[in-house]
Design an enzyme around this catalytic site. Structure first.
Site, short mmCIF file in Angstrom:
data_model
loop_
_atom_site.label_atom_id
_atom_site.label_comp_id
_atom_site.label_asym_id
_atom_site.label_seq_id
_atom_site.Cartn_x
_atom_site.Cartn_y
_atom_site.Cartn_z
N THR A 5 9.90 -9.75 5.75
CA THR A 5 9.97 -10.59 6.94
C THR A 5 9.31 -11.94 6.71
O THR A 5 9.88 -12.99 6.99
CB THR A 5 9.28 -9.88 8.12
OG1 THR A 5 9.92 -8.63 8.34
CG2 THR A 5 9.35 -10.72 9.39
N LEU A 39 -10.78 -19.16 -8.98
CA LEU A 39 -11.60 -19.30 -7.78
C LEU A 39 -10.88 -18.72 -6.57
O LEU A 39 -9.64 -18.74 -6.49
CB LEU A 39 -11.90 -20.78 -7.50
CG LEU A 39 -12.66 -21.56 -8.57
CD1 LEU A 39 -12.66 -23.05 -8.22
CD2 LEU A 39 -14.09 -21.04 -8.71
N GLY A 56 8.77 -7.26 0.74
CA GLY A 56 7.88 -8.24 1.35
C GLY A 56 6.57 -8.36 0.61
O GLY A 56 6.41 -7.84 -0.51
N THR A 64 11.28 2.76 -3.36
CA THR A 64 10.08 3.37 -2.80
C THR A 64 10.39 4.07 -1.49
O THR A 64 11.19 3.59 -0.67
CB THR A 64 8.97 2.33 -2.56
OG1 THR A 64 9.42 1.37 -1.59
CG2 THR A 64 8.62 1.60 -3.85
N GLU A 123 -2.12 -5.25 4.62
CA GLU A 123 -2.69 -3.91 4.81
C GLU A 123 -4.13 -4.03 5.32
O GLU A 123 -4.99 -4.58 4.64
CB GLU A 123 -2.67 -3.12 3.50
CG GLU A 123 -1.28 -2.76 3.02
CD GLU A 123 -0.55 -1.84 4.00
OE1 GLU A 123 -1.22 -0.95 4.58
OE2 GLU A 123 0.66 -2.03 4.19
#
Length: 308
Positions: free
Chosen positions: A96, A224, A65, A39, A280
């Site tokens: 990390t 759940l 990660g 990527t 994110e």
């Protein structure tokens, strides 16, 4: 599983990892034409998943990660069809924090992680679907908010590279004198809470931020979501801070946290608040979060702590 039916989506930041290169070279030398895609920019993982599906791949390995794992999982979840008609997800931790891989007790060595595909069955796992600002996002591990989110977002990439998970702790200590609370209302089936909080965890998995366990009872396959709210430090809550020294962070969290399990959750804040979805950040005043049972399959070891 024949490794020619496995596609490895490698985060570009880890492309120079020597152990990773040696693992791929070893397997190819043994006659397994493992497909590797690196990527470089946003959207690459989604395109590679399309390519893997078009070629009949049985598994896609997210090598990186938690962000890479989330991106590949989301790319799979967005495809039409049930989980058993999509490639399974496997995780090769090269980031990390590697919170999901750590909690799931997955191998860290690249060669061991790739060979484990033959040993670990592909089992259905849930995903969190987060709707905000008119869009839907997927979360495979944990959505966090409040102080913990600020720490994760503000921790510098260079510090993370040098110190790993410890970087989050150092950044958190630096912020202790200026913890801001967040005001929000939480509504779910049989659950309601309204107030100010300093930390929030909505778990499919258990931990985030380099080992901060927010949802210790979460499972990937129970249908759940696990909710943990750490209220603001006032009154009786402040009196529990001694447990941070006497009993560790987990002991203090147990004494003050509000916890619940449910299938869906609505969050609304007086002001915009930030949720960190697998690393994110996403900002909105309103979030609608649901647990989607068995949305994808994932290669996990027998006895994995994250499986019910």
């Amino acid at each position: 599983m024949a490794l020619e039916q496995v596609w490895l989506v490698l985060n570009g930041k880890a492309a120079g990892d020597e152990a990773m290169r040696e693992a791929v070279g070893t397997l190819r030398g043994q006659g397994h034409p493992l497909q590797v895609r690196v990527t470089w920019e946003h959207g690459d993982a989604s395109r590679y998943v399309d390519e893997a599906i078009a070629h009949g791949a049985q598994a896609v390995v997210a090598a990186g990660g938690d962000g890479t794992v989330s991106e590949v999982a989301a790319a799979l979840a967005q495809r039409d069809g049930p989980a058993d008609r999509l490639p399974a997800l496997a995780v090769l931790p090269l980031g990390t924090a590697n919170d999901l891989a750590t909690a799931a007790e997955l191998p860290r060595a690249p060669l061991d992680a790739l060979r484990a595909l033959d040993q670990y069955p592909a089992v259905p796992v849930d995903l969190l679907r987060v709707e905000a600002n008119g869009q839907a996002r997927w979360c495979v591990n944990l959505a966090s908010g409040g102080f913990g989110t600020e720490v994760t977002v503000e921790t510098a990439e260079g510090l993370k590279s040098m110190l790993g998970g410890l970087a989050y702790v150092i950044t958190g200590i630096a912020k202790l004198g200026r913890i801001d609370t967040v005001q929000a209302r939480f509504e779910g089936p049989g659950f309601s809470w309204n107030g100010s909080f300093i930390a929030l965890g909505i778990g499919n998995g258990r931990q985030a931020g380099g080992g901060q366990v927010l949802c210790p009872d979460a499972r990937l396959d129970d249908g759940l979501l696990d909710l943990t709210i750490v209220p603001e430090l006032s009154g009786e809550v402040k009196a529990t801070l001694g447990a941070l020294v006497g009993g560790g962070k987990e002991a203090a969290l147990e004494r003050i946290a509000v916890r619940a399990q449910m299938r869906s959750l609505h969050i609304e804040g007086d002001d915009p608040l930030t949720l960190n979805l697998d690393g994110e950040p996403l900002q909105s005043r309103r979030f609608d979060i649901s647990c989607v049972p068995g949305r994808i399959r994932m290669h996990l070891p027998a006895g994995c702590p994250l499986l019910a």
